[in-house]
Design a protein around this motif. Structure first.
Motif, mmCIF file in Angstrom:
data_model
loop_
_atom_site.group_PDB
_atom_site.id
_atom_site.type_symbol
_atom_site.label_atom_id
_atom_site.label_comp_id
_atom_site.label_asym_id
_atom_site.label_seq_id
_atom_site.Cartn_x
_atom_site.Cartn_y
_atom_site.Cartn_z
ATOM 1 N N ILE A 155 -29.336 9.637 -17.917
ATOM 2 C CA ILE A 155 -29.654 10.641 -18.919
ATOM 3 C C ILE A 155 -31.150 10.578 -19.194
ATOM 4 N N GLN B 69 -22.113 14.198 -20.912
ATOM 5 C CA GLN B 69 -23.023 14.979 -20.085
ATOM 6 C C GLN B 69 -22.535 15.060 -18.647
ATOM 7 N N GLY C 293 -21.165 18.482 -16.876
ATOM 8 C CA GLY C 293 -21.993 18.981 -15.784
ATOM 9 C C GLY C 293 -21.208 19.686 -14.700
#
Length: 382
Positions: free
Chosen positions: A297, A329, A333
């Motif tokens: 990240i 995340q 995605g």
């Protein structure tokens, strides 16, 4: 009165009562829910080791027990080693305290041209009002301290029990969760679980690397200053500063300062300065790079997630914020549609369009760039 109005009023009162009951139950169970959340992430952290041992034929319950036993042995041994070292240093500090006090009084007398003596300082401290109030408050707060310690031990036991069940019965828990979902949702849940294990393991790995770097840096400083027990103090600084959020840095730096003070009071100042400088280097250089590599990240997202987690759940939120955000995340995605980026000089930090150019001309040029895929690469001067 319409016939539906009494039923609507009863329904509204029932919904309000359920809402109040749910809010009260949530307030009462918030501590248990936080403990379960910590236990879940702890189980995710040890999941790779347990699964590797289970793949070799060992039962998951026994594998989980051995992993927890190893962690417990290492933790207890480390605490006992530091406790014995700290006890010896405190005894030496108490024995040498009159000499420290004499040196401080001598420096004050020479600097400020006073005529203080140790007897005057001791009498003023022993007969002060704040000392008497402190002793009274300490005597009345013994029961509160005991209650806090017992509550902390019970909470720690609760976390370990839940994490043991989550790790030992991980496949059974996943089967029970997937049994109430359609096949497509089952694949998504299993993928999210796998991502959570990978990201949590990566976060623990990054924390371990930062603990190693921190321990080595402080070990070099302590050896250079001639502070005793440098290896144990370096391990203390590395582990406490990385795995205890928010206040870990201050706890980690206090013990080396205390030991350095017994050698030379100025050494404590050197240790304090080094801790502050290294902490800034770690926060702004080392931690963002390691966290972005292992958890994948952005450093700004990692820093913002820690701040947000601290604001929501305090120290617990700061500890689990990065793996939770990394998992979210990575999972989202796969569902975010991405498009080809337009070939615009401003995308690479180039000049803006020419001043005074009509808006219609800009739109036509942009449309032509989208049609032929080439665009006006010459660009005008800014």
């Amino acid at each position: 009165m319409p016939g539906w109005l009494p039923r609507a009023m009863v329904l509204a009162l029932a919904l309000y009562g359920c809402f109040r009951l749910g809010s009260w139950a949530f307030d009462q169970l918030i501590g248990l829910l936080i403990n379960i959340l910590i236990a879940f992430f702890l189980a995710l952290a040890i999941e790779p080791a347990v699964s590797r041992m289970a793949a070799r034929g060992m039962r998951r319950g026994l594998a989980t027990f051995l992993v927890f036993l190893g962690v417990l042995i290492v933790g207890v041994g480390f605490v006992v080693l530091l406790g014995s070292m700290l006890a010896g240093q405190i005894v030496n500090m108490v024995d040498d305290f009159p000499q420290y006090l004499d040196s401080v009084i001598k420096w004050v007398n020479q600097t400020f041209h006073t005529e203080l003596s140790r007897v005057q300082v001791q009498d003023s401290v022993l007969h002060s009002d704040w000392l008497q109030r402190y002793v009274q408050n300490s005597a009345t707060g013994v029961l509160d301290v005991s209650t806090t310690v017992l509550g902390g031990l019970f909470r720690l036991l609760t976390i370990f029990l839940f994490s043991f069940y989550f790790a030992a019965d991980g496949p059974r828990l996943r089967r029970a969760l997937c049994s109430v979902l359609p096949p497509a949702r089952q694949a998504e849940v299993l993928r999210a679980w796998e991502l959570a294990v990978d990201k949590t393991g990566g976060y623990i790995y990054s924390r371990g690397l930062m603990a190693l770097f921190s321990g080595m840096a402080h070990y070099i400083l302590l050896v250079f200053l001639g502070v005793p027990y440098a290896p144990a103090l370096a391990v203390w600084v590395g582990l406490v500063s990385q795995f205890i959020p928010t206040i870990g840095t201050y706890l980690a730096g206090a013990l080396p300062m205390l030991i350095a003070f017994t050698v030379n009071p100025w050494y404590a100042v050197w240790v304090l300065g080094f801790v502050v400088v290294y902490q800034q280097f770690e926060n702004y250089v080392l931690q963002p790079k390691l966290t972005s590599k292992t958890v994948d990240i952005h450093p700004a997202v990692a820093f913002g997630s820690v701040v947000a987690g601290t604001a929501l759940l305090g120290a617990v939120g700061a500890l689990i914020a990065i793996p939770a955000v990394a998992t979210l995340q990575a999972f989202l995605g796969a569902y975010v549609r991405r498009y080809a980026v337009t070939d615009d000089p401003r995308m690479h930090g180039g000049h803006r369009p020419r001043r005074g150019e009509p808006v219609l001309s800009r739109l036509r040029r942009a449309a032509g760039r989208g049609d032929d895929g080439r665009g006006d690469r010459a660009g005008g001067p800014g």
